[in-house]
Design a protein around this motif. Structure first.
Motif, PDB file in Angstrom:
ATOM      1  N   ALA A 199      -7.325   3.689   0.353  1.00  0.00           N
ATOM      2  CA  ALA A 199      -7.939   3.137   1.707  1.00  0.00           C
ATOM      3  C   ALA A 199      -8.150   1.552   1.765  1.00  0.00           C
ATOM      4  CB  ALA A 199      -9.089   3.699   1.979  1.00  0.00           C
ATOM      5  N   ARG A 200      -8.667   1.260   0.600  1.00  0.00           N
ATOM      6  CA  ARG A 200      -8.892  -0.337   0.509  1.00  0.00           C
ATOM      7  C   ARG A 200      -7.698  -1.274   0.635  1.00  0.00           C
ATOM      8  NH1 ARG A 200      -8.775  -4.676   0.130  1.00  0.00           N
ATOM      9  NH2 ARG A 200     -10.173  -6.132  -0.779  1.00  0.00           N
ATOM     10  N   SER A 201      -6.654  -0.674   0.083  1.00  0.00           N
ATOM     11  CA  SER A 201      -5.216  -1.351   0.141  1.00  0.00           C
ATOM     12  C   SER A 201      -4.766  -0.980   1.452  1.00  0.00           C
ATOM     13  CB  SER A 201      -4.343  -0.982  -0.827  1.00  0.00           C
ATOM     14  OG  SER A 201      -5.126  -1.345  -2.070  1.00  0.00           O
ATOM     15  N   PHE A 202      -4.725   0.211   2.190  1.00  0.00           N
ATOM     16  CA  PHE A 202      -4.048   0.540   3.152  1.00  0.00           C
ATOM     17  C   PHE A 202      -4.575  -0.161   4.512  1.00  0.00           C
ATOM     18  CE2 PHE A 202      -3.457   3.297   6.931  1.00  0.00           C
ATOM     19  CZ  PHE A 202      -2.158   3.522   6.987  1.00  0.00           C
ATOM     20  N   GLY A 203      -5.686  -0.144   4.559  1.00  0.00           N
ATOM     21  CA  GLY A 203      -6.394  -0.811   5.787  1.00  0.00           C
ATOM     22  C   GLY A 203      -5.862  -2.521   5.747  1.00  0.00           C
ATOM     23  N   PRO A 204      -5.914  -3.352   4.874  1.00  0.00           N
ATOM     24  CA  PRO A 204      -5.449  -4.698   5.261  1.00  0.00           C
ATOM     25  C   PRO A 204      -3.818  -4.522   5.244  1.00  0.00           C
ATOM     26  CG  PRO A 204      -6.827  -4.534   3.076  1.00  0.00           C
ATOM     27  CD  PRO A 204      -6.696  -3.124   3.629  1.00  0.00           C
ATOM     28  N   VAL A 206      -2.309  -2.610   7.054  1.00  0.00           N
ATOM     29  CA  VAL A 206      -2.001  -2.256   8.562  1.00  0.00           C
ATOM     30  C   VAL A 206      -2.344  -3.356   9.460  1.00  0.00           C
ATOM     31  CG1 VAL A 206      -3.064  -0.938  10.362  1.00  0.00           C
ATOM     32  CG2 VAL A 206      -2.752   0.343   8.397  1.00  0.00           C
ATOM     33  N   ALA A 207      -3.558  -4.235   9.175  1.00  0.00           N
ATOM     34  CA  ALA A 207      -4.038  -5.433   9.906  1.00  0.00           C
ATOM     35  C   ALA A 207      -2.966  -6.237   9.929  1.00  0.00           C
ATOM     36  CB  ALA A 207      -5.376  -5.674   9.370  1.00  0.00           C
ATOM     37  N   ALA A 208      -2.216  -6.542   8.280  1.00  0.00           N
ATOM     38  CA  ALA A 208      -1.349  -7.341   8.231  1.00  0.00           C
ATOM     39  C   ALA A 208       0.181  -7.133   8.513  1.00  0.00           C
ATOM     40  CB  ALA A 208      -1.661  -7.951   6.724  1.00  0.00           C
ATOM     41  N   ALA A 209       0.247  -5.966   8.697  1.00  0.00           N
ATOM     42  CA  ALA A 209       1.596  -5.306   9.064  1.00  0.00           C
ATOM     43  C   ALA A 209       2.693  -5.812   7.802  1.00  0.00           C
ATOM     44  CB  ALA A 209       2.185  -5.733  10.312  1.00  0.00           C
ATOM     45  N   ASP A 210       2.033  -5.395   6.809  1.00  0.00           N
ATOM     46  CA  ASP A 210       2.672  -5.907   5.462  1.00  0.00           C
ATOM     47  C   ASP A 210       2.425  -4.827   4.378  1.00  0.00           C
ATOM     48  OD1 ASP A 210       3.864  -6.937   3.331  1.00  0.00           O
ATOM     49  OD2 ASP A 210       2.756  -8.569   3.017  1.00  0.00           O
ATOM     50  N   PHE A 211       3.269  -3.984   4.187  1.00  0.00           N
ATOM     51  CA  PHE A 211       3.305  -2.616   3.182  1.00  0.00           C
ATOM     52  C   PHE A 211       4.052  -2.904   1.977  1.00  0.00           C
ATOM     53  CE2 PHE A 211       1.825  -0.724   7.270  1.00  0.00           C
ATOM     54  CZ  PHE A 211       0.916  -0.037   6.916  1.00  0.00           C
ATOM     55  N   ALA A 212       4.458  -4.201   1.788  1.00  0.00           N
ATOM     56  CA  ALA A 212       5.166  -4.365   0.490  1.00  0.00           C
ATOM     57  C   ALA A 212       4.371  -4.150  -0.751  1.00  0.00           C
ATOM     58  CB  ALA A 212       5.483  -5.885   0.481  1.00  0.00           C
ATOM     59  N   GLY A 213       4.820  -3.235  -1.416  1.00  0.00           N
ATOM     60  CA  GLY A 213       4.221  -2.831  -2.646  1.00  0.00           C
ATOM     61  C   GLY A 213       2.893  -1.865  -2.642  1.00  0.00           C
ATOM     62  N   ASN A 214       2.652  -1.538  -1.411  1.00  0.00           N
ATOM     63  CA  ASN A 214       1.556  -0.659  -1.225  1.00  0.00           C
ATOM     64  C   ASN A 214       1.409   0.575  -1.957  1.00  0.00           C
ATOM     65  OD1 ASN A 214      -0.185   1.351   1.162  1.00  0.00           O
ATOM     66  ND2 ASN A 214      -1.137  -0.784   0.673  1.00  0.00           N
ATOM     67  N   TRP A 215       2.676   1.032  -2.351  1.00  0.00           N
ATOM     68  CA  TRP A 215       2.901   2.108  -2.957  1.00  0.00           C
ATOM     69  C   TRP A 215       2.053   2.357  -4.300  1.00  0.00           C
ATOM     70  CZ3 TRP A 215       5.280   2.810  -7.825  1.00  0.00           C
ATOM     71  CH2 TRP A 215       5.660   1.477  -8.375  1.00  0.00           C
ATOM     72  N   VAL A 216       2.358   1.191  -4.927  1.00  0.00           N
ATOM     73  CA  VAL A 216       1.356   0.847  -6.363  1.00  0.00           C
ATOM     74  C   VAL A 216       0.097   1.526  -6.166  1.00  0.00           C
ATOM     75  CG1 VAL A 216       0.576  -0.866  -7.880  1.00  0.00           C
ATOM     76  CG2 VAL A 216       2.871  -1.066  -6.902  1.00  0.00           C
ATOM     77  N   TYR A 217      -0.598   1.079  -5.002  1.00  0.00           N
ATOM     78  CA  TYR A 217      -1.946   1.549  -4.808  1.00  0.00           C
ATOM     79  C   TYR A 217      -2.354   2.889  -4.169  1.00  0.00           C
ATOM     80  CZ  TYR A 217      -1.882  -3.545  -5.447  1.00  0.00           C
ATOM     81  OH  TYR A 217      -1.554  -4.738  -6.036  1.00  0.00           O
ATOM     82  N   TRP A 218      -1.352   3.712  -4.200  1.00  0.00           N
ATOM     83  CA  TRP A 218      -1.445   5.056  -4.036  1.00  0.00           C
ATOM     84  C   TRP A 218      -1.140   5.786  -5.337  1.00  0.00           C
ATOM     85  CZ3 TRP A 218      -3.018   7.996   0.037  1.00  0.00           C
ATOM     86  CH2 TRP A 218      -3.336   7.106   1.568  1.00  0.00           C
ATOM     87  N   VAL A 219       0.087   5.491  -5.838  1.00  0.00           N
ATOM     88  CA  VAL A 219       0.193   6.242  -6.968  1.00  0.00           C
ATOM     89  C   VAL A 219      -0.453   6.021  -8.054  1.00  0.00           C
ATOM     90  CG1 VAL A 219       2.435   6.164  -8.711  1.00  0.00           C
ATOM     91  CG2 VAL A 219       2.884   6.055  -6.442  1.00  0.00           C
ATOM     92  N   GLY A 220      -0.821   4.613  -8.395  1.00  0.00           N
ATOM     93  CA  GLY A 220      -1.869   4.489  -9.457  1.00  0.00           C
ATOM     94  C   GLY A 220      -3.379   5.281  -9.531  1.00  0.00           C
TER      95      GLY A 220
END
Length: 250
Positions: A199-204, A206-220
């Motif tokens: 959630a801490r990585s998802f919120g920013p 969303v606001a920045a409309a930039d999900f590049a590499g966001n998967w790292v902060y779900w999988v890990g």
């Protein structure tokens, strides 16, 4: 052994459960607002300069203090998860049903997203910093970093808050949880970003409309949280804890 219990729709929409979702939404919003806000404030004070050691310490302390407060204010209503990885780790150990845990996720993700959108508004559209691995660190290495530090976080949650044998140690659980997050940000921040929290990585993102590499902060974090639930639940709690029944979660 995994102790997942699916749960029932009736219990997941009970008054008590709905109050828990609201508590998770508010507490996660407050935590992310302070955490991301501290990073924006650092950029404001340094005219957008690169993060230095003092800035890293300040951001780590801000996250530790904000999480301590967030866990404290939500503990009596929702358990004070504020983190999908914590919810997942507790579900693996049978402390929350899967269905209720999914609604916790929704509340946490909404809280984090609203926090970052509010920050974007009150800072006159300043860029919202998103998590990403640093130069020289691969995304795979970032995943491993996040597994280790999230394992430490969820293991701490189990030891101080979820273990039925915790005794008086439970009174300092929010402090211990905040401290481990702050320490992990100091260790992993310059490499993986030190998220430990989808959630801490998802919120920013969303606001920045930039999900590049966001998967790292779900999988890990989900792997790390799940492993902590398995290890602590099987080795240290074992048969002393009765799995939450589908109809018994409140």
């Amino acid at each position: 052994m995994v102790k997942l219990a699916f749960g029932s729709v009736g219990d997941s929409f009970s008054v008590t459960s709905i109050k828990a979702y609201v508590a998770e939404f508010i507490a996660t919003l407050l935590f992310v607002f302070a955490g991301v806000g501290s990073a924006i404030a650092f950029g404001q004070l340094t005219n957008g300069g690169a993060l230095d050691p003092a800035g890293l310490v300040a951001i780590a302390v801000a996250h530790a203090l904000a999480l301590f407060v967030g866990v404290s204010v939500a503990a009596n209503t929702s358990g004070g998860h504020l983190n999908p990885a914590v919810t997942f780790g507790l579900a693996v150990g049978g402390h929350i049903t899967v269905l209720t845990g999914l609604f916790y996720w929704v509340a946490q993700l909404l809280g984090a997203s609203v926090a970052c959108l509010l920050l974007r508004f009150v800072t006159h559209g300043k860029a919202i910093p998103t998590h990403g691995v640093s130069g020289g660190t691969t995304e795979l290495e970032g995943v491993v970093f996040e597994i280790v530090i999230t394992f430490a976080l969820v293991y701490t949650v189990y030891a101080t808050a979820a273990d039925p044998k915790k005794g008086s140690l439970g009174t300092i659980a929010p402090i211990a949880i905040g401290f481990i997050v702050g320490a992990n940000i100091l260790a992993a921040g310059p490499f993986s970003g030190g998220s430990m929290n989808p959630a801490r990585s998802f919120g920013p993102a969303v606001a920045a409309a930039d999900f590049a590499g966001n998967w790292v902060y779900w999988v890990g974090p989900l792997i790390g949280g799940g492993l902590a639930g398995l290890v602590y639940g099987d080795v240290f709690i074992g048969g002393s804890y009765q799995q939450v029944a589908d109809q018994d979660y409140a």
